[in-house]
Design a protein around this motif. Structure first.
Motif, PDB file in Angstrom:
ATOM      1  N   ILE A  70       0.856  -1.178   0.000  1.00  0.00           N
ATOM      2  CA  ILE A  70       0.000   0.000   0.000  1.00  0.00           C
ATOM      3  C   ILE A  70       0.893   1.230   0.000  1.00  0.00           C
ATOM      4  O   ILE A  70       1.854   1.311   0.757  1.00  0.00           O
ATOM      5  CB  ILE A  70      -0.921   0.024   1.228  1.00  0.00           C
ATOM      6  N   ASN A  71       0.584   2.187  -0.860  1.00  0.00           N
ATOM      7  CA  ASN A  71       1.338   3.436  -0.937  1.00  0.00           C
ATOM      8  C   ASN A  71       0.439   4.615  -0.590  1.00  0.00           C
ATOM      9  O   ASN A  71      -0.736   4.638  -0.957  1.00  0.00           O
ATOM     10  CB  ASN A  71       1.907   3.635  -2.352  1.00  0.00           C
ATOM     11  N   ASN A  72       1.015   5.584   0.115  1.00  0.00           N
ATOM     12  CA  ASN A  72       0.312   6.810   0.453  1.00  0.00           C
ATOM     13  C   ASN A  72       1.045   7.984  -0.179  1.00  0.00           C
ATOM     14  O   ASN A  72       2.223   8.196   0.049  1.00  0.00           O
ATOM     15  CB  ASN A  72       0.264   6.978   1.977  1.00  0.00           C
ATOM     16  N   ARG A  73       0.334   8.747  -0.996  1.00  0.00           N
ATOM     17  CA  ARG A  73       0.923   9.951  -1.596  1.00  0.00           C
ATOM     18  C   ARG A  73      -0.117  11.061  -1.556  1.00  0.00           C
ATOM     19  O   ARG A  73      -1.203  10.925  -2.114  1.00  0.00           O
ATOM     20  CB  ARG A  73       1.349   9.676  -3.049  1.00  0.00           C
ATOM     21  N   LYS A  74       0.198  12.134  -0.869  1.00  0.00           N
ATOM     22  CA  LYS A  74      -0.694  13.282  -0.745  1.00  0.00           C
ATOM     23  C   LYS A  74      -2.062  12.872  -0.190  1.00  0.00           C
ATOM     24  O   LYS A  74      -3.104  13.359  -0.620  1.00  0.00           O
ATOM     25  CB  LYS A  74      -0.869  13.983  -2.093  1.00  0.00           C
ATOM     26  N   GLY A  75      -2.051  11.950   0.765  1.00  0.00           N
ATOM     27  CA  GLY A  75      -3.289  11.530   1.393  1.00  0.00           C
ATOM     28  C   GLY A  75      -4.101  10.538   0.594  1.00  0.00           C
ATOM     29  O   GLY A  75      -5.221  10.215   0.970  1.00  0.00           O
ATOM     30  N   LYS A  76      -3.557  10.053  -0.506  1.00  0.00           N
ATOM     31  CA  LYS A  76      -4.271   9.070  -1.327  1.00  0.00           C
ATOM     32  C   LYS A  76      -3.595   7.706  -1.179  1.00  0.00           C
ATOM     33  O   LYS A  76      -2.376   7.599  -1.284  1.00  0.00           O
ATOM     34  CB  LYS A  76      -4.272   9.492  -2.796  1.00  0.00           C
ATOM     35  N   LEU A  77      -4.404   6.684  -0.931  1.00  0.00           N
ATOM     36  CA  LEU A  77      -3.879   5.330  -0.779  1.00  0.00           C
ATOM     37  C   LEU A  77      -3.983   4.578  -2.100  1.00  0.00           C
ATOM     38  O   LEU A  77      -5.049   4.543  -2.724  1.00  0.00           O
ATOM     39  CB  LEU A  77      -4.646   4.574   0.302  1.00  0.00           C
ATOM     40  N   ILE A  78      -2.875   3.999  -2.515  1.00  0.00           N
ATOM     41  CA  ILE A  78      -2.806   3.229  -3.758  1.00  0.00           C
ATOM     42  C   ILE A  78      -2.500   1.781  -3.390  1.00  0.00           C
ATOM     43  O   ILE A  78      -1.491   1.500  -2.740  1.00  0.00           O
ATOM     44  CB  ILE A  78      -1.722   3.780  -4.692  1.00  0.00           C
ATOM     45  N   THR A 177      -7.326   4.370  -3.878  1.00  0.00           N
ATOM     46  CA  THR A 177      -7.419   4.030  -5.288  1.00  0.00           C
ATOM     47  C   THR A 177      -6.592   2.785  -5.508  1.00  0.00           C
ATOM     48  O   THR A 177      -5.716   2.452  -4.730  1.00  0.00           O
ATOM     49  CB  THR A 177      -6.892   5.170  -6.181  1.00  0.00           C
ATOM     50  N   SER A 178      -6.861   2.063  -6.563  1.00  0.00           N
ATOM     51  CA  SER A 178      -6.070   0.880  -6.882  1.00  0.00           C
ATOM     52  C   SER A 178      -4.955   1.272  -7.831  1.00  0.00           C
ATOM     53  O   SER A 178      -4.862   2.406  -8.289  1.00  0.00           O
ATOM     54  CB  SER A 178      -6.963  -0.185  -7.523  1.00  0.00           C
ATOM     55  N   GLN A 179      -4.083   0.325  -8.119  1.00  0.00           N
ATOM     56  CA  GLN A 179      -2.985   0.571  -9.046  1.00  0.00           C
ATOM     57  C   GLN A 179      -3.522   0.943 -10.428  1.00  0.00           C
ATOM     58  O   GLN A 179      -2.935   1.713 -11.147  1.00  0.00           O
ATOM     59  CB  GLN A 179      -2.116  -0.694  -9.141  1.00  0.00           C
ATOM     60  N   SER A 180      -4.664   0.381 -10.788  1.00  0.00           N
ATOM     61  CA  SER A 180      -5.292   0.684 -12.066  1.00  0.00           C
ATOM     62  C   SER A 180      -6.284   1.820 -11.867  1.00  0.00           C
ATOM     63  O   SER A 180      -7.371   1.631 -11.366  1.00  0.00           O
ATOM     64  CB  SER A 180      -6.021  -0.561 -12.606  1.00  0.00           C
ATOM     65  N   LYS A 181      -5.919   3.054 -12.243  1.00  0.00           N
ATOM     66  CA  LYS A 181      -6.727   4.226 -11.956  1.00  0.00           C
ATOM     67  C   LYS A 181      -7.979   4.284 -12.807  1.00  0.00           C
ATOM     68  O   LYS A 181      -8.915   5.008 -12.485  1.00  0.00           O
ATOM     69  CB  LYS A 181      -5.898   5.501 -12.176  1.00  0.00           C
TER      70      LYS A 181
END
Length: 339
Positions: A70-78, A177-181
């Motif tokens: 799981i990645n977090n960038r600018k408050g968005k989880l991917i 969001t998932s890896q596939s936007k």
């Protein structure tokens, strides 16, 4: 160097007391591979279906290969996850004839909708044809799909706790969001596919109370002992367990996924315990009270839980029904009419 109060506001650390990842601006990543492997085995083991021909049950999860993060960038989880799974199912007809087969999932991935997931059910080569194969291909595959959907739900609620840090006002508002936007996520744990509620981590988390009850065909004394004897707990959970069945005694169940402590014991009448799942916020426990009510030839078990994280309410109910109520009945023959 900019003076205090000037410059890029992303770097003003006074917004958080711990001066960590202000406004969730920086990229953070968490490896969920080991956690996911354990969770997938936990959810698949013991799945069972039945009809008028017989019963089928997943008795072994032999292959769990892949990764998750799981990645977090600018408050968005991917979310990224990709798994290849294989399990063994065992069937038994009403007449006692046994069969074995396999369940394979070659593409559990964030890039595939749960509705499109391939679930391949087959009989072992040396097994003769049986109607139980049809049972596994229909109801069995549906249960496997449901369990894998639950895994994705757990990944997006339990495991993400702490990734979105509270800002100056103490509020964390993650976006996922998932890896596939390009695709819409259809794999939330709730049947409606709604987005999980935000989790406040680093501040007081929102919790709820819940109550359950179940009736068992046994005495209060026998049912009481089931929760306190290590060998009996290991038997009905079908996993390793460590249980010190005394006041102040600690327990670890389901291969370490659940732990806690017995805080009050009234023989044959009541058990009070601190109880937590290992992916809850650190050191957060729910208080669970078990009350054993004598109903002549039956015992009514009342379960009252306080301090359950809001996002875990339905999962908590499902887990207790499956791993405690159903597990105890099937293992010790205490079956009774469900409420």
């Amino acid at each position: 160097m900019a003076k205090w109060g000037e410059g890029d506001p992303r770097w003003i650390v006074e917004e958080r007391a711990d001066a960590t990842n202000v406004n969730n601006w920086h990229w953070t990543e968490r490896d969920a591979t080991n956690w996911s492997s354990d969770k997938l085995k936990y959810l698949l083991m013991g799945l069972s279906v039945e009809n008028d021909v017989g019963t089928c049950e997943v008795t072994e999860v032999s292959k769990v290969e892949g990764e998750a993060s799981i990645n977090n960038r600018k408050g968005k989880l991917i979310f990224f996850y990709e798994w290849v799974l294989k399990a063994t199912w065992t069937g038994k007809t009403k007449s006692g004839v046994k069969y074995k087969g396999s369940v394979e999932v070659p593409n559990l991935s964030d890039e595939n909708d749960m509705d499109d997931l391939d679930i391949v059910v087959s009989l072992n080569k040396d097994e003769p044809d049986t109607p139980l194969l049809s049972l596994m291909k229909t109801k069995g595959a549906a249960k496997v799909r449901e369990a894998l959907g639950s895994y994705v739900g757990y990944l997006k609620t339990e495991f993400t706790q702490g990734m979105i840090l509270p800002t100056a006002n103490g509020v964390a508002t993650p976006q996922s969001t998932s890896q596939s936007k390009a695709k819409t996520d259809k794999t939330q744990i709730s049947s409606g596919g709604s987005t999980a509620a935000p989790v406040n981590t680093g501040v007081k988390i929102p919790t709820c109370k819940l109550s359950m009850r179940e009736t068992f065909q046994t005495s209060p004394a026998d049912l009481y002992s089931v929760f306190l004897k290590q060998e009996m707990v290991a038997a009905f959970t079908h996993a390793s367990a460590t249980v010190d069945g005394e006041k102040g005694g600690r327990f670890r169940l389901l291969d370490g996924n659940v732990c806690g402590e017995f805080t009050e014991l009234v023989p044959d009448e009541k058990i009070v315990m601190k109880w937590r799942y290992n992916t809850w916020p650190s050191e957060h426990y729910a208080t669970i009270t078990l009350t054993f009510v004598d109903r002549s030839s039956q015992t009514e078990l009342k379960v009252h839980c306080v301090g359950v994280p809001d996002s875990q309410e339905e999962l908590m109910k499902e887990g207790w029904k499956r791993y405690y109520f159903e597990g105890i009945k099937q293992t010790f023959g205490f079956g009774a009419r469900l409420y």
